[in-house]
Structures are given as C-alpha cells and as structure tokens.
Design a protein around this motif. Structure first.
Motif, mmCIF file in Angstrom:
data_model
loop_
_atom_site.group_PDB
_atom_site.id
_atom_site.type_symbol
_atom_site.label_atom_id
_atom_site.label_comp_id
_atom_site.label_asym_id
_atom_site.label_seq_id
_atom_site.Cartn_x
_atom_site.Cartn_y
_atom_site.Cartn_z
ATOM 1 N N PHE A 62 -33.593 2.778 -25.802
ATOM 2 C CA PHE A 62 -34.596 2.661 -25.011
ATOM 3 C C PHE A 62 -35.629 2.067 -25.610
ATOM 4 C CE2 PHE A 62 -31.897 6.192 -23.773
ATOM 5 C CZ PHE A 62 -31.572 5.817 -22.298
ATOM 6 N N ASP A 63 -36.532 1.417 -25.060
ATOM 7 C CA ASP A 63 -37.832 0.950 -25.651
ATOM 8 C C ASP A 63 -38.666 1.915 -26.108
ATOM 9 O OD1 ASP A 63 -37.245 -1.821 -25.464
ATOM 10 O OD2 ASP A 63 -37.981 -2.046 -23.364
ATOM 11 N N ASP A 64 -38.979 2.912 -25.168
ATOM 12 C CA ASP A 64 -39.577 3.973 -25.457
ATOM 13 C C ASP A 64 -39.196 5.308 -24.494
ATOM 14 O OD1 ASP A 64 -40.643 3.287 -22.972
ATOM 15 O OD2 ASP A 64 -42.205 2.026 -23.757
ATOM 16 N N GLU A 65 -40.159 6.418 -24.755
ATOM 17 C CA GLU A 65 -39.843 7.636 -23.955
ATOM 18 C C GLU A 65 -39.974 7.334 -22.301
ATOM 19 O OE1 GLU A 65 -41.890 11.061 -25.367
ATOM 20 O OE2 GLU A 65 -41.557 10.431 -27.526
ATOM 21 N N ALA A 66 -41.052 6.435 -21.967
ATOM 22 C CA ALA A 66 -41.002 6.152 -20.485
ATOM 23 C C ALA A 66 -39.758 5.486 -20.003
ATOM 24 C CB ALA A 66 -42.231 5.265 -20.377
ATOM 25 N N ALA A 67 -39.201 4.510 -21.085
ATOM 26 C CA ALA A 67 -37.683 4.275 -20.272
ATOM 27 C C ALA A 67 -36.889 5.279 -20.186
ATOM 28 C CB ALA A 67 -37.289 3.062 -21.382
ATOM 29 N N TRP A 68 -36.650 6.114 -21.399
ATOM 30 C CA TRP A 68 -35.883 7.464 -21.356
ATOM 31 C C TRP A 68 -35.953 8.190 -19.981
ATOM 32 C CZ3 TRP A 68 -36.318 12.748 -22.289
ATOM 33 C CH2 TRP A 68 -35.199 13.398 -22.294
ATOM 34 N N GLY A 69 -37.319 8.428 -19.723
ATOM 35 C CA GLY A 69 -37.747 8.999 -18.408
ATOM 36 C C GLY A 69 -37.342 8.464 -17.169
ATOM 37 N N ALA A 70 -37.341 7.121 -17.208
ATOM 38 C CA ALA A 70 -36.777 6.204 -16.044
ATOM 39 C C ALA A 70 -35.142 6.292 -15.760
ATOM 40 C CB ALA A 70 -37.218 4.537 -16.011
ATOM 41 N N TYR A 71 -34.516 6.324 -17.140
ATOM 42 C CA TYR A 71 -33.306 6.689 -17.077
ATOM 43 C C TYR A 71 -32.727 7.994 -16.548
ATOM 44 C CZ TYR A 71 -28.726 7.893 -19.524
ATOM 45 O OH TYR A 71 -27.483 8.255 -19.889
ATOM 46 N N ARG A 72 -33.513 9.012 -16.938
ATOM 47 C CA ARG A 72 -33.051 10.314 -16.501
ATOM 48 C C ARG A 72 -33.432 10.291 -14.924
ATOM 49 N NH1 ARG A 72 -29.864 12.877 -18.888
ATOM 50 N NH2 ARG A 72 -30.522 14.897 -17.903
ATOM 51 N N LYS A 73 -34.523 9.634 -14.355
ATOM 52 C CA LYS A 73 -34.862 9.810 -13.030
ATOM 53 C C LYS A 73 -33.577 8.696 -12.261
ATOM 54 C CE LYS A 73 -38.233 8.704 -9.407
ATOM 55 N NZ LYS A 73 -39.721 8.450 -9.330
ATOM 56 N N ALA A 74 -33.285 7.917 -12.591
ATOM 57 C CA ALA A 74 -32.127 7.203 -12.138
ATOM 58 C C ALA A 74 -30.967 7.866 -12.004
ATOM 59 C CB ALA A 74 -31.994 5.819 -12.819
ATOM 60 N N LEU A 75 -30.749 8.553 -13.153
ATOM 61 C CA LEU A 75 -29.221 9.173 -13.303
ATOM 62 C C LEU A 75 -29.223 10.409 -12.103
ATOM 63 C CD1 LEU A 75 -28.275 10.053 -16.620
ATOM 64 C CD2 LEU A 75 -27.268 8.508 -15.036
ATOM 65 N N SER A 76 -30.453 10.829 -11.985
ATOM 66 C CA SER A 76 -30.517 12.142 -11.012
ATOM 67 C C SER A 76 -30.289 11.434 -9.616
ATOM 68 C CB SER A 76 -31.869 12.594 -11.086
ATOM 69 O OG SER A 76 -32.197 13.358 -9.969
ATOM 70 N N GLY A 77 -30.779 10.253 -9.308
ATOM 71 C CA GLY A 77 -30.561 9.555 -8.072
ATOM 72 C C GLY A 77 -29.074 9.452 -8.123
ATOM 73 N N LEU A 78 -28.386 8.826 -8.906
ATOM 74 C CA LEU A 78 -27.057 8.203 -8.934
ATOM 75 C C LEU A 78 -26.105 9.709 -8.638
ATOM 76 C CD1 LEU A 78 -27.150 5.702 -11.630
ATOM 77 C CD2 LEU A 78 -26.702 5.070 -9.279
ATOM 78 N N LYS A 79 -26.647 10.732 -9.253
ATOM 79 C CA LYS A 79 -25.783 11.790 -9.212
ATOM 80 C C LYS A 79 -25.658 12.522 -7.894
ATOM 81 C CE LYS A 79 -26.033 13.412 -14.056
ATOM 82 N NZ LYS A 79 -26.357 14.504 -14.871
ATOM 83 N N ALA A 80 -26.598 12.286 -6.903
ATOM 84 C CA ALA A 80 -26.734 12.592 -5.879
ATOM 85 C C ALA A 80 -25.640 12.072 -4.889
ATOM 86 C CB ALA A 80 -28.202 12.287 -4.943
#
Length: 121
Positions: free
Chosen positions: A61-79
């Motif tokens: 990931f480029d930075d922690e913000a990108a990692w945060g976006a990943y975690r958020k996207a994963l949460s949506g996909l898991k739904a």
C-alpha cells in the motif's frame, strides 16, 4: 510503502493436490484483489526449507490511508454473502499462522540487479 503480510500453512488437502492448489491460488488472487485497487502490488513467497508448506502474502500500500481504504472495502465486500462464502473457502486450502505490518526503511537501501541505468538512484 507499507506491507500487510500474512503467513499461511498449506492444509493436507493442498499438500496432496498441489496442481489444484496452485490453480486455485492463481484464480483466488485475481478474484480477491479485483475490487481492491488500493493494493499496489502483491507478492507471494513459498518456504521450501524450515517451515515447509508455508506461504507468505505481501500486499503493498502507498500509505496508511490506502490500507484504511482496503479495510473499509473489505468490510463492504464481506457483507455480500456470495463474496464472503467464496472468501472463507480458503480455509480448505490453508490455515492462517500470523499477520504483520511492515514498512520500507527510511533510507534508500537494497538493490535489484539488472535494472536499467535510469532506474539507479
């Protein structure tokens, strides 16, 4: 660059059916990362001495913000029950051992041979 690193041990099924396992892994990587554009690069390592049948997955990931976006996207996909059902099928192929978060050093160390002269620092 920051890296999310997972270590997984191959299950008995994957060890006995390695051709099927490697084909599954190739397809899984395409499927899993398709809707996660914030992941800049994925590298895989396979241990052949020591902890045999252990894989490492390094997601960059480029930075922690990108990692945060990943975690958020994963949460949506898991739904999505279909997506989540596919994701958890990985338990047939490997067992998660541990996870860590690492970053590049703050100075330009390391090298890769065979790069063009314009890639040199």
């Amino acid at each position: 660059m920051i890296y999310l690193v997972y270590r997984m041990k191959m299950t008995e099924r994957s060890r006995r059916n390695q051709k099927e396992f490697w084909a599954w892994l190739e397809e899984r990587e395409r499927w899993f990362y398709h809707d996660l554009p914030m992941v800049r690069e994925v590298r895989w390592y396979y241990s052949v001495i020591g902890d045999v049948y252990v894989l490492e997955n390094w997601a960059a990931f480029d930075d922690e913000a990108a990692w945060g976006a990943y975690r958020k996207a994963l949460s949506g996909l898991k739904a999505d029950t279909g997506w989540e059902s596919e994701r958890v099928s990985q338990d047939d192929w490997w067992e998660f051992l541990d996870t860590r978060f690492v970053t590049d050093c703050p100075v330009p160390v390391g090298f890769a041979r065979g790069q063009s002269a314009s890639a040199s620092p």
